[in-house]
Design an enzyme around this catalytic site. Sequence first.
Site, PDB file in Angstrom:
ATOM      1  N   GLU A 159       0.797  -1.227   0.000  1.00 30.49           N
ATOM      2  CA  GLU A 159       0.000   0.000   0.000  1.00 30.49           C
ATOM      3  C   GLU A 159       0.831   1.280   0.000  1.00 30.49           C
ATOM      4  O   GLU A 159       0.733   2.092   0.933  1.00 30.49           O
ATOM      5  CB  GLU A 159      -0.956   0.012   1.196  1.00 30.49           C
ATOM      6  CG  GLU A 159      -1.955  -1.115   1.182  1.00 30.49           C
ATOM      7  CD  GLU A 159      -2.917  -1.081   2.374  1.00 30.49           C
ATOM      8  OE1 GLU A 159      -2.859  -0.134   3.177  1.00 30.49           O
ATOM      9  OE2 GLU A 159      -3.725  -2.003   2.485  1.00 30.49           O
ATOM     10  N   GLU A 352      -5.201  -8.572   0.782  1.00 31.49           N
ATOM     11  CA  GLU A 352      -5.814  -8.239   2.077  1.00 31.49           C
ATOM     12  C   GLU A 352      -7.296  -8.040   1.887  1.00 31.49           C
ATOM     13  O   GLU A 352      -7.725  -7.369   0.930  1.00 31.49           O
ATOM     14  CB  GLU A 352      -5.271  -6.928   2.663  1.00 31.49           C
ATOM     15  CG  GLU A 352      -3.936  -7.018   3.300  1.00 31.49           C
ATOM     16  CD  GLU A 352      -3.483  -5.689   3.926  1.00 31.49           C
ATOM     17  OE1 GLU A 352      -4.341  -4.883   4.350  1.00 31.49           O
ATOM     18  OE2 GLU A 352      -2.262  -5.481   3.971  1.00 31.49           O
TER      19      GLU A 352
HETATM   20  O1  IFM Z   1      -3.734  -2.967   9.300  1.00 31.47           O
HETATM   21  C1  IFM Z   1      -3.788  -2.465   8.001  1.00 31.47           C
HETATM   22  C2  IFM Z   1      -2.622  -3.005   7.175  1.00 31.47           C
HETATM   23  O2  IFM Z   1      -1.398  -2.725   7.763  1.00 31.47           O
HETATM   24  C3  IFM Z   1      -2.631  -2.389   5.799  1.00 31.47           C
HETATM   25  N1  IFM Z   1      -3.928  -2.542   5.179  1.00 31.47           N
HETATM   26  C4  IFM Z   1      -5.095  -2.165   5.950  1.00 31.47           C
HETATM   27  C5  IFM Z   1      -5.058  -2.838   7.298  1.00 31.47           C
HETATM   28  C6  IFM Z   1      -6.314  -2.446   8.120  1.00 31.47           C
HETATM   29  O3  IFM Z   1      -6.344  -1.066   8.313  1.00 31.47           O
END
Ligand code: IFM
Length: 437
Positions: A159, A352
């Site tokens: 990200e 994710e």
């Molecule tokens: O915890 C975070 C992660 O580090 C990066 N993506 C989003 C998750 C939830 O906010």
Amino acid sequence: MATDAGDPLPRFPAGFLWGVSTSAHQIEGAADRRDPSVWDAFEAAPGRVKDGSTAAVACDHFHRHREDVALLAGLGVDAYRFSVSWPRVNSPGGLDFYDRLVDDLCAAGVRPVPTLFHWDLPVTEDWLDRDTAARFAEYVSVVADRLGDRVRKWITLNEPAEHTLLGHALGAHAPGRKLLFDALPVAHHQLLAHGLAVRALRAAGAGDIGIANSHGPTWPASDEPADTEAADFYDLLLNRLFADPLLLGEYPGGLGDLMPGDVEADLKVIAEPIDWYGVNYYAPTRVGAPQGAEIEFGGLTLPAELPFSVREIEGVPVTDFGWPVVPEGLTELLTGFRERYGDRLPPVVVTENGCSYEGLDDQDRITFLDGHVRALHRALAAGVDVRGYFVWSLLDNFEWAEGYQRRFGLVHVDYPTLKRTPKASYAWFRDMLRAQR
Ligand code: IFM
């Protein structure tokens, strides 16, 4: 929500990669066994982390990783996405930890999928400095030389959009800068770091490389031009600023003119072919014209001077974090990506997806995951080449500026004792994986 909830989950193709994700800073602890990162400095400043906590201990995964590998094996996942901490690798013996972790994962039959940067930048580095990209590639070579005999699948960055926006534009994350659009070089240097890392990984023999980018559909607040233009701009920042250079070799909307250095030459590095594209999906965003006032949104305070405003998505459930639950947004996102990038889009992996809810009997999380797995299958059925799905997260963990207030885990962590307790969602995911096989 998906209308087919309650029906058996559809079957995914053989070889589909099921996994869970974590990141080093959020779970490892053992801060005394590594060099400091920008997050340590951020946490030390009063008022930066909402509950005043730090990640110095977190889930103490550094000392308890065997227990966590056993949880992964019990879950029956194919793969585990974790991150390698650059500050730990910089410290004496730091790579030994990942060596042991990778050995233990392989012994448990779980494929290791390391992310090489998940926001915990060494304090000695700075993404405003172009040289950080070159030093990142050197660090990546060191990691690849050590782990490359057992690791097949690699992720360069996690990200970079959030790290740029939250860390350098808005000041809500480390390193806490509030540069607004002057933060754009941070985006460029991370993209360059990605491209250089791809080359370093290839030089070390790696053949399965991706990146994990955060994306979500942008929904305009109305059909009024002021709202659609604001939404287009937000979409450019979230969905195209990082994907276009990687997949098309160009910046969208003239943003290349605002980037530092020899942008044309850098884009050739940035667009080094990757083997798959990772998508982190949480929710769509409703966006309208600026409203001339600060906005509280998803735990953030957005300044009035932004050229857009974020609005509530009405009529959908929200998680305990207040994030809208919209599984069909995942189908929309992936089919939209396929339309936009066509054959330039490599196979996709959802790196994710998850939600924050309290409690051990976390039926809301089960409903969330069930809905999103179905939505993913609809994207697959619509022709998107999706190859994997990773739940965020294995464990409850340090949720950045929120501290320990947000629980994303399939496994509950009692922070005073560090005891791990699988939640109802852990059993659900395990049983779902068994049924898939
Ligand atoms: O915890 C975070 C992660 O580090 C990066 N993506 C989003 C998750 C939830 O906010």
